[in-house]
Design a protein around this motif. Structure first.
Motif, short mmCIF file in Angstrom:
data_model
loop_
_atom_site.label_atom_id
_atom_site.label_comp_id
_atom_site.label_asym_id
_atom_site.label_seq_id
_atom_site.Cartn_x
_atom_site.Cartn_y
_atom_site.Cartn_z
N ALA A 31 35.90 105.02 -47.06
CA ALA A 31 35.93 104.08 -48.17
C ALA A 31 35.39 102.72 -47.77
N LYS A 32 35.44 102.40 -46.48
CA LYS A 32 35.02 101.08 -46.05
C LYS A 32 33.51 100.92 -45.99
N GLU A 50 45.29 90.98 -49.60
CA GLU A 50 45.82 91.94 -48.62
C GLU A 50 45.26 93.35 -48.91
N ALA A 51 45.21 93.71 -50.18
CA ALA A 51 44.70 95.03 -50.57
C ALA A 51 43.21 95.16 -50.24
N VAL A 52 42.45 94.09 -50.41
CA VAL A 52 41.02 94.12 -50.06
C VAL A 52 40.88 94.38 -48.56
N ARG A 53 41.66 93.69 -47.75
CA ARG A 53 41.62 93.93 -46.29
C ARG A 53 42.06 95.35 -45.95
N ASP A 54 43.10 95.83 -46.62
CA ASP A 54 43.60 97.18 -46.37
C ASP A 54 42.55 98.24 -46.72
N THR A 101 48.94 101.88 -42.93
CA THR A 101 48.49 101.32 -44.21
C THR A 101 48.59 102.37 -45.31
N ILE A 102 48.05 103.56 -45.07
CA ILE A 102 48.03 104.59 -46.11
C ILE A 102 49.42 105.16 -46.37
N LEU A 119 47.38 101.29 -54.09
CA LEU A 119 46.31 100.47 -53.53
C LEU A 119 45.34 100.04 -54.63
N ALA A 120 44.98 100.95 -55.51
CA ALA A 120 44.05 100.62 -56.59
C ALA A 120 44.61 99.51 -57.49
N GLU A 121 45.88 99.59 -57.80
CA GLU A 121 46.51 98.56 -58.63
C GLU A 121 46.53 97.22 -57.91
N ALA A 122 46.76 97.24 -56.61
CA ALA A 122 46.77 96.00 -55.84
C ALA A 122 45.37 95.40 -55.75
#
Length: 127
Positions: free
Chosen positions: A110-111, A99-103, A65-66, A77-80
């Protein structure tokens, strides 16, 4: 209410954006990239934390993911994570909001919310 009222709790609260960026960048530094020259650890799970220049973690889903999906770039990721009406899918932000929220929920540190970290100090019955 606190579980033990004889103790004093002092909590500092970081800016949530700063915390998110820091968590993403820290995990990106610890996780192995596909072409990583660092050694993967097989014993002490803290070796990558102690010596990130020499060892890396092989948490493959989070690393994909990262490093794969977001190219080690927290801004992608922030933009998504911007609401869909504010940002179209573009070459710069090719991943969707849901998708970005799940990622983002997969990224270590961060989670977890401040509430997650403080839950052990708070009673559940409100007393």
């Amino acid at each position: 209410p606190l579980k033990n009222t004889t103790e004093v709790l002092f909590a500092t609260i970081r800016d949530p954006v700063d915390r998110f960026v820091s968590a993403f960048n820290w995990r990106a530094a610890l996780l192995c990239k596909p072409d990583d020259a660092r050694e993967t650890h097989t014993g002490d799970p803290y070796l990558p934390v102690k010596f990130p220049e020499r060892y890396c973690l092989t948490v493959s889903k989070e690393a994909r993911t990262i490093h794969g999906k977001y190219g080690s770039d927290v801004n992608l990721l922030a933009e998504a994570l911007c609401p869909p009406e504010d940002l179209r899918l573009t070459a710069e932000a090719p991943h969707g909001y849901d998708e970005a929220v799940r990622d983002s929920a997969q990224i270590g540190h961060a989670k977890y919310t401040l509430e997650n970290w403080m839950a052990m100090l708070i009673t559940t019955d409100g007393s």
